[in-house]
Design a protein around this motif. Structure first.
Motif, PDB file in Angstrom:
ATOM      1  N   LYS A  42       1.044  -1.410   0.078  1.00 14.83           N
ATOM      2  CA  LYS A  42       0.033   0.080   0.010  1.00 14.83           C
ATOM      3  C   LYS A  42       0.773   1.282   0.015  1.00 14.83           C
ATOM      4  N   GLY A  43       0.522   2.453  -0.415  1.00 22.13           N
ATOM      5  CA  GLY A  43       0.868   3.699  -0.155  1.00 22.13           C
ATOM      6  C   GLY A  43       0.975   4.206   1.398  1.00 22.13           C
ATOM      7  N   PHE A  89       7.892   6.034   8.492  1.00 25.22           N
ATOM      8  CA  PHE A  89       8.765   6.964   7.791  1.00 25.22           C
ATOM      9  C   PHE A  89       8.440   8.250   8.449  1.00 25.22           C
ATOM     10  N   PHE A 102      11.894  12.992   3.198  1.00 26.70           N
ATOM     11  CA  PHE A 102      11.402  11.482   3.969  1.00 26.70           C
ATOM     12  C   PHE A 102      12.772  11.051   4.667  1.00 26.70           C
ATOM     13  N   GLY A 103      12.735  10.273   5.839  1.00 28.67           N
ATOM     14  CA  GLY A 103      13.610   9.390   6.174  1.00 28.67           C
ATOM     15  C   GLY A 103      13.676   8.206   5.395  1.00 28.67           C
ATOM     16  N   ALA A 104      14.599   7.112   5.706  1.00 25.54           N
ATOM     17  CA  ALA A 104      14.846   5.943   4.992  1.00 25.54           C
ATOM     18  C   ALA A 104      13.895   4.870   5.310  1.00 25.54           C
ATOM     19  N   GLY A 105      13.080   4.959   6.322  1.00 24.11           N
ATOM     20  CA  GLY A 105      12.052   4.131   6.647  1.00 24.11           C
ATOM     21  C   GLY A 105      12.512   2.947   7.766  1.00 24.11           C
TER      22      GLY A 105
ATOM     23  N   TYR B  35       6.777  10.462  -6.298  1.00 19.59           N
ATOM     24  CA  TYR B  35       7.723  10.013  -5.619  1.00 19.59           C
ATOM     25  C   TYR B  35       8.402   8.559  -6.258  1.00 19.59           C
ATOM     26  N   GLN B  37      10.342   4.958  -4.608  1.00 22.10           N
ATOM     27  CA  GLN B  37      10.652   4.353  -3.263  1.00 22.10           C
ATOM     28  C   GLN B  37      11.484   3.248  -3.726  1.00 22.10           C
ATOM     29  N   GLY B  40      15.814   1.166   1.402  1.00 22.40           N
ATOM     30  CA  GLY B  40      16.511   1.875   2.091  1.00 22.40           C
ATOM     31  C   GLY B  40      16.994   3.264   1.661  1.00 22.40           C
ATOM     32  N   MET B  41      16.181   3.705   0.891  1.00 17.01           N
ATOM     33  CA  MET B  41      16.269   5.308   0.503  1.00 17.01           C
ATOM     34  C   MET B  41      15.036   6.047   0.831  1.00 17.01           C
ATOM     35  N   GLY B  42      13.766   5.393   1.305  1.00 19.60           N
ATOM     36  CA  GLY B  42      12.828   6.061   1.483  1.00 19.60           C
ATOM     37  C   GLY B  42      12.169   6.710   0.584  1.00 19.60           C
ATOM     38  N   LEU B  43      11.512   7.677   0.586  1.00 18.26           N
ATOM     39  CA  LEU B  43      10.591   8.238  -0.600  1.00 18.26           C
ATOM     40  C   LEU B  43      11.252   9.469  -1.262  1.00 18.26           C
ATOM     41  N   LEU B  45      11.436  12.645  -4.044  1.00 16.11           N
ATOM     42  CA  LEU B  45      10.691  13.266  -4.852  1.00 16.11           C
ATOM     43  C   LEU B  45      11.233  13.571  -6.371  1.00 16.11           C
ATOM     44  N   PHE B  90       5.104   6.158  -6.385  1.00 10.48           N
ATOM     45  CA  PHE B  90       3.843   6.860  -5.774  1.00 10.48           C
ATOM     46  C   PHE B  90       3.564   8.138  -6.084  1.00 10.48           C
ATOM     47  N   PRO B 107      -1.780   3.960  -4.250  1.00  5.06           N
ATOM     48  CA  PRO B 107      -1.217   2.661  -3.828  1.00  5.06           C
ATOM     49  C   PRO B 107       0.007   2.220  -4.289  1.00  5.06           C
TER      50      PRO B 107
END
Lengths: 112, 114
Positions: A42-43, A89, A102-105, B35, B37, B40-43, B45, B90, B107
């Motif tokens: 999911k998003g 995140f 954003f951070g890397a999660g 974005y 994804q 290891g790098m997040g989102l 832009l 995304f 999604p």
């Protein structure tokens, strides 16, 4: 530009225990700090956010704290449940800036 | 109220092929974002738009183009796909700026470039 670092990258907790995720940011002008939860396939979805004029915000089992002096903010999940398993995140943004950094999660796994 | 929708959900391309990803939102949001994804790098832009007919570059715009001909739609184009563009894409939208306004995400589209 803004640089957001997030730790840890993975976190495994026993059901019922607490989980804490920490983020640091580099731009002292940042003043909006949202947290997103992403379930598998999911998003991302906003779960809580904090603005720079407050130090803490709580919503049921979730809380976020902000230390502007140290430029870090944290997500706290208490009484974790299996449905809390997801990727989380953190992000940061400045007023009137259209962009979130954003951070890397963090992949959180709650063990039953 | 469908929120933010993305088509397609999955796509496999060969190097050099082109494609367009479509994002649609029914919340009358002004701002829209693309974005990518990666593990290891997040989102990160790619491009964003602050209103119909406007677009701007984000953090990683190279190799992508966008268009916002209608307020509710935001298209992301890959003119000549490369394996480095293998990612999950995304789309998001928000009522006002990214500051102080929730971004709502679609999604995702999983793209593989061979």
């Amino acid at each position: 530009g803004e640089n957001v670092e997030q730790h840890p990258s993975t976190l495994s907790v026993q059901e019922g225990d607490s989980a804490v995720i920490k983020c640091t940011y580099s731009d002292s002008a940042s003043n909006y700090f949202p947290w997103y939860k992403q379930e598998l396939g999911k998003g991302p979805q906003l779960i809580i956010d904090i603005r720079s004029n407050v130090g803490e915000k709580k919503d049921q089992r979730i809380a976020v704290t902000l230390n502007k002096t140290a430029k870090h903010f944290s997500l706290h999940i208490t009484e974790t449940q299996p449905e809390d398993s997801a990727v989380y995140f953190c992000a940061a943004s400045r007023r009137n800036d259209y962009k979130l950094s954003f951070g890397a999660g963090t992949t959180v796994t709650v063990r039953a | 109220n469908a929120g933010v929708t993305q088509t397609p959900k999955f796509r496999v391309l060969k190097t050099g092929q082109s494609m367009t990803l479509l994002c649609a939102q029914d919340m009358n949001h002004e701002y829209m974002y693309w974005y990518r994804q990666d593990p290891g790098m997040g989102l990160r832009l790619i491009h964003y738009s602050v209103g119909e007919g406007t677009t701007a570059k984000g953090e990683v715009p190279d190799g992508y183009n966008v268009s916002r001909l209608k307020k509710q739609n935001f298209l992301l184009g890959l003119e000549s796909a490369a394996p480095s563009q293998t990612s999950v894409y995304f789309c998001a939208s928000s009522y006002a700026s990214g500051s102080f306004d929730t971004q709502y995400f679609g999604p995702g589209t999983r793209l593989t470039v061979l």
